[in-house]
Design an enzyme around this catalytic site. Structure first.
Site, PDB file in Angstrom:
ATOM      1  N   THR A 164       0.853  -1.203   0.000  1.00 57.84           N
ATOM      2  CA  THR A 164       0.000   0.000   0.000  1.00 57.84           C
ATOM      3  C   THR A 164       0.881   1.241   0.000  1.00 57.84           C
ATOM      4  O   THR A 164       0.690   2.160  -0.810  1.00 57.84           O
ATOM      5  CB  THR A 164      -0.944  -0.002   1.228  1.00 57.84           C
ATOM      6  OG1 THR A 164      -1.777  -1.161   1.142  1.00 57.84           O
ATOM      7  CG2 THR A 164      -1.802   1.246   1.288  1.00 57.84           C
TER       8      THR A 164
ATOM      9  N   GLN B  34       0.633  -9.412  -6.106  1.00 56.72           N
ATOM     10  CA  GLN B  34       0.107 -10.785  -6.136  1.00 56.72           C
ATOM     11  C   GLN B  34       0.971 -11.712  -6.983  1.00 56.72           C
ATOM     12  O   GLN B  34       0.777 -12.925  -6.967  1.00 56.72           O
ATOM     13  CB  GLN B  34      -1.343 -10.800  -6.651  1.00 56.72           C
ATOM     14  CG  GLN B  34      -2.353 -10.183  -5.697  1.00 56.72           C
ATOM     15  CD  GLN B  34      -2.531 -10.984  -4.400  1.00 56.72           C
ATOM     16  OE1 GLN B  34      -2.055 -12.115  -4.264  1.00 56.72           O
ATOM     17  NE2 GLN B  34      -3.206 -10.391  -3.435  1.00 56.72           N
TER      18      GLN B  34
ATOM     19  N   SER C  73       4.997  -7.056  -1.635  1.00 59.48           N
ATOM     20  CA  SER C  73       4.809  -7.114  -0.190  1.00 59.48           C
ATOM     21  C   SER C  73       5.146  -8.506   0.328  1.00 59.48           C
ATOM     22  O   SER C  73       4.771  -9.507  -0.286  1.00 59.48           O
ATOM     23  CB  SER C  73       3.343  -6.786   0.084  1.00 59.48           C
ATOM     24  OG  SER C  73       3.091  -6.719   1.452  1.00 59.48           O
ATOM     25  N   ALA C  74       5.814  -8.578   1.489  1.00 60.60           N
ATOM     26  CA  ALA C  74       6.300  -9.867   1.994  1.00 60.60           C
ATOM     27  C   ALA C  74       5.183 -10.808   2.440  1.00 60.60           C
ATOM     28  O   ALA C  74       5.298 -12.019   2.285  1.00 60.60           O
ATOM     29  CB  ALA C  74       7.256  -9.628   3.167  1.00 60.60           C
ATOM     30  N   HIS C  75       4.086 -10.254   2.990  1.00 60.17           N
ATOM     31  CA  HIS C  75       3.110 -11.161   3.616  1.00 60.17           C
ATOM     32  C   HIS C  75       2.275 -11.939   2.606  1.00 60.17           C
ATOM     33  O   HIS C  75       1.525 -12.824   2.972  1.00 60.17           O
ATOM     34  CB  HIS C  75       2.225 -10.418   4.624  1.00 60.17           C
ATOM     35  CG  HIS C  75       1.179  -9.524   4.044  1.00 60.17           C
ATOM     36  ND1 HIS C  75      -0.127  -9.925   3.895  1.00 60.17           N
ATOM     37  CD2 HIS C  75       1.241  -8.251   3.591  1.00 60.17           C
ATOM     38  CE1 HIS C  75      -0.835  -8.919   3.388  1.00 60.17           C
ATOM     39  NE2 HIS C  75      -0.023  -7.900   3.180  1.00 60.17           N
TER      40      HIS C  75
ATOM     41  N   THR D 261      14.107   4.553  10.649  1.00 57.20           N
ATOM     42  CA  THR D 261      14.991   3.412  10.935  1.00 57.20           C
ATOM     43  C   THR D 261      14.469   2.162  10.248  1.00 57.20           C
ATOM     44  O   THR D 261      13.293   1.814  10.397  1.00 57.20           O
ATOM     45  CB  THR D 261      15.077   3.192  12.464  1.00 57.20           C
ATOM     46  OG1 THR D 261      15.527   4.414  13.040  1.00 57.20           O
ATOM     47  CG2 THR D 261      16.023   2.059  12.814  1.00 57.20           C
TER      48      THR D 261
ATOM     49  N   CYS E 278     -16.344  -5.189   0.748  1.00 57.43           N
ATOM     50  CA  CYS E 278     -17.392  -4.905   1.728  1.00 57.43           C
ATOM     51  C   CYS E 278     -17.125  -3.524   2.312  1.00 57.43           C
ATOM     52  O   CYS E 278     -16.045  -3.246   2.786  1.00 57.43           O
ATOM     53  CB  CYS E 278     -17.334  -5.945   2.831  1.00 57.43           C
ATOM     54  SG  CYS E 278     -18.838  -6.028   3.756  1.00 57.43           S
TER      55      CYS E 278
HETATM   56  N1  PMP Z   1      -1.779  -4.581  -4.242  1.00 59.07           N
HETATM   57  C1  PMP Z   1      -2.408  -5.750  -4.384  1.00 59.07           C
HETATM   58  C2  PMP Z   1      -2.667  -6.289  -5.770  1.00 59.07           C
HETATM   59  C3  PMP Z   1      -2.821  -6.472  -3.261  1.00 59.07           C
HETATM   60  O1  PMP Z   1      -3.457  -7.631  -3.405  1.00 59.07           O
HETATM   61  C4  PMP Z   1      -2.547  -5.931  -1.969  1.00 59.07           C
HETATM   62  C5  PMP Z   1      -2.957  -6.671  -0.704  1.00 59.07           C
HETATM   63  N2  PMP Z   1      -4.299  -7.038  -0.648  1.00 59.07           N
HETATM   64  C6  PMP Z   1      -1.887  -4.706  -1.877  1.00 59.07           C
HETATM   65  C7  PMP Z   1      -1.507  -4.068  -3.042  1.00 59.07           C
HETATM   66  C8  PMP Z   1      -1.583  -4.074  -0.542  1.00 59.07           C
HETATM   67  O2  PMP Z   1      -0.555  -4.762   0.102  1.00 59.07           O
HETATM   68  P1  PMP Z   1      -0.176  -4.537   1.652  1.00 59.07           P
HETATM   69  O3  PMP Z   1      -1.133  -5.370   2.432  1.00 59.07           O
HETATM   70  O4  PMP Z   1       1.228  -5.001   1.762  1.00 59.07           O
HETATM   71  O5  PMP Z   1      -0.306  -3.084   1.935  1.00 59.07           O
END
Ligand code: PMP
Length: 383
Positions: free
Chosen positions: A72, A175, A195-197, A233, A325
């Protein structure tokens, strides 16, 4: 009853090997990477080592990698940074994640001119459309790589080739990174976020790749870290977690892909056999523009998505609707709307996102539970 987690596009579980790699940086190696002494130097070595590993895997150079709190922030940083001043023009696809769509909307409110490019019924942006949509004033084009709801994958290389030289190109690859090979320089984009998660790494860390020679306006101010692009940091443990998760994803990519593709096939086959009517929203495997192997978006005509979601949760299936939602009311998914799907399909769309951690028997079990819930809802729509 064991919960079966089919919402891996929302987030993925942290791998034990990743948690293990992060552990020393909360305890023994606790220094601030900006400190000049030995304690700081150890942290800096780990930080810069991780940056090099990430850059190497993604076909970038280390000083093109800026760490952020996630995708994000990376998307916001790219969009606010690369957009010019009014009356500059931005082209964006209508199927972007809100973390791209919203900053673009903010810029429209500030007077920039924004146009959405057309997507076809499978969600692909035809490259020739860029040729007719760009203007002399176009400063930024934002088109994602893999879609979060349908998994459709854009031909970014062709889209970049079709753009005018001066326009910058931002690609949200959140993704796709870790699920398919992503090569930053080869794609030719100006910036790329991830993004790592989403790839079994920790939450709270992501990155923006920024092509060398491109100026970046920071979003926040207050320090010299990361060349002033993103002061603050650096979270060394999280960065090491991101690098480790990415390394494992690249090391095992083929095996993971093959396994997930097998699961996707079995899942779809079983739902088509036991849950008719079902409609796949997005590309069929093997079709041109076939997408991310772990993502399936399916409509179940005769069922309401919110009722499905609730009843599947009760049946131990964690998935999500194809709709966002908001304030308790279901809004139709902008992604599916842009693809021109009918109202009935929109209202009954569910997203299932798989992972290589799932087994064939879990997928079999999940399809059985989904078929039972679907049958019940079609017979008793008010339940
Ligand atoms: N871009 C896409 C295509 C995503 O699927 C997501 C997460 N749902 C994000 C951006 C945002 O990622 P983050 O949760 O790391 O902010």
């Amino acid at each position: 009853m064991q919960t079966i987690y089919l919402d891996n596009n929302a987030t993925t579980p942290l791998l034990p090997a990743v948690a293990e790699a992060m552990r020393p940086f909360g305890e023994g190696i606790y220094g601030n990477p900006a400190s000049a002494h030995g304690v700081g130097r150890k942290a800096r070595q780990a930080l810069e080592g991780a940056r090099e590993r990430i850059a190497g895997l993604l076909d970038a150079v280390p000083d093109e990698v800026t760490f952020t709190s996630g995708a994000t922030e990376a998307n916001n940083l790219a969009i606010f940074s690369l957009a010019g001043e009014p009356p500059a023009h931005i082209l964006v696809s209508p199927i972007e994640h809100p973390s791209v769509a919203e900053p673009v909307r903010q810029l429209a409110e500030r007077g920039l001119v924004v146009d959405e490019v057309h997507v076809d019924s499978s969600g692909l942006v035809p490259p020739e459309i860029l040729g007719v949509s760009v203007r002399d004033e176009t400063c930024l084009i934002a088109i994602q790589l893999g879609n979060h709801e349908t998994g459709v994958v854009q031909d970014i290389w062709k889209l970049v080739a079709a753009k005018p030289h001066a326009a910058k190109f931002h690609c949200d690859a959140t993704q796709a990174v870790g699920k398919m090979p992503v090569r930053f320089h080869e794609l030719g984009v100006t910036t790329l976020s991830f993004s790592a998660h989403k790839l079994h790494g920790p939450k709270g860390i992501g990155a923006l790749l920024l092509r060398r020679g491109t100026r970046l306006k920071p979003l926040i101010w207050g320090g010299h870290q990361q060349q002033g692009r993103r002061p603050g940091t650096e979270p060394v443990a999280l960065v090491v977690g991101l690098a480790t998760a990415l390394e494992l994803a690249y090391r095992d990519m083929e095996t993971r892909q093959r396994h997930v593709l097998g699961l996707r096939r079995a899942f779809l086959h079983r739902l088509r056999k036991d849950c008719q009517p079902v409609i796949l929203n997005g590309p069929e495997e093997g079709a041109a523009g076939f997408g991310l192997p772990h993502t399936l978006n399916i409509s179940f005509p005769g069922c309401q998505a919110d009722a499905l979601l609730m009843n599947l949760d009760l049946a131990g299936i964690a998935c999500s609707t194809g709709s966002a939602c908001s304030s308790g009311s279901l809004l139709p998914s902008p992604v599916l709307k842009a693809m021109g799907v009918s109202a009935e399909r929109l209202q009954s769309a569910m997203r299932f996102s798989l992972s290589w951690l799932l087994s064939e028997s879990e997928i079999d079990d999940a399809s059985g539970r989904i078929a039972a819930v679907c049958k019940r809802l079609r017979q008793h729509p008010q339940v």
